[in-house]
Design an enzyme around this catalytic site. Structure first.
Site: not given
Ligand code: ZN
Length: 208
Positions: A13, A87, A121, A154, A165
């Site tokens: 996004k 949010r 990632r 990470r 998440r």
């Protein structure tokens, strides 16, 4: 025209927001950049924010709202694009009380695809170069092309963390969408599971 773009982590996004802002000449407010600018300005709000963020705490809605309000004041009359804000439903209600949101772009990507995208990632702890085992793999598996250091992930990008998440994302985002629906704001649902250019084409078509 004021727009809000919503999408799960890994939905791309941010990239779409940059394109939309350029194409429609909107001022792009990403929460991350807005927070960083506030903290760098040494304003009272910025300092309050810094204290909380440095401690790793959750920034309360009221403070987020004030920081955003402060940041957008100088753009009165211009079209704005919000990315990463609101949010929560309380933030959405606050934003609606200070300006009119004309449309919400909701970029959807399945949970499975999000986990796949994010957990691929990796980064180099020595030179910070970013890799993606699917789209941008290192020449030698697990090693940095530049210095040969062992690549790391990470903590936030590990599959269990991504799942967590996503749970939070769904819990908070769905009420925001419902809030806008009730307020009569048009929701443009766009599939994020296609090439970047096609996602943008769909957005342009939806916005007209
Ligand atoms: Zn490296």
């Amino acid at each position: 025209m004021n727009l809000v773009i919503i999408g799960p982590p890994g939905s791309g996004k941010g990239t779409q927001a940059e394109r939309i802002a350029e194409h429609y000449q909107l001022k792009h407010f990403s929460t991350g950049d807005t927070f960083r600018a506030a903290m760098a300005s040494n304003s009272e709000l910025g300092n309050q924010l810094k204290i909380i963020i440095d401690k790793g705490g959750l920034v309360p809605d009221e403070l987020v709202n004030e920081v955003i309000k402060d940041a957008i004041e100088k753009y009165e009359g211009e079209g704005l694009l919000f990315d990463g804000y609101p949010r929560t439903q309380a933030q959405a209600a606050f934003l609606q009380s200070i300006l009119t949101v004309d449309g919400v772009i909701s970029v959807s990507v399945s949970d499975e695809e999000v986990v796949k995208r994010i957990s691929s990632r990796y980064f180099c702890p020595q030179c910070s170069k970013a890799y993606n085992t699917v789209t941008l793999p290192p020449k030698q598996a697990g090693k940095c092309d530049v210095d040969g250091a062992r690549l790391q992930q990470r903590g936030d990008d590990k599959p269990e963390a991504v799942q967590q998440r996503l749970v939070e994302y769904h819990a908070k985002t769905e009420p925001i969408i419902r809030f806008y629906e009730k307020a009569g704001v048009k929701i443009h649902s766009i599939s994020g599971e296609q090439p970047i250019d096609d996602v943008f084409e769909d957005i342009k078509q939806a916005l007209g």
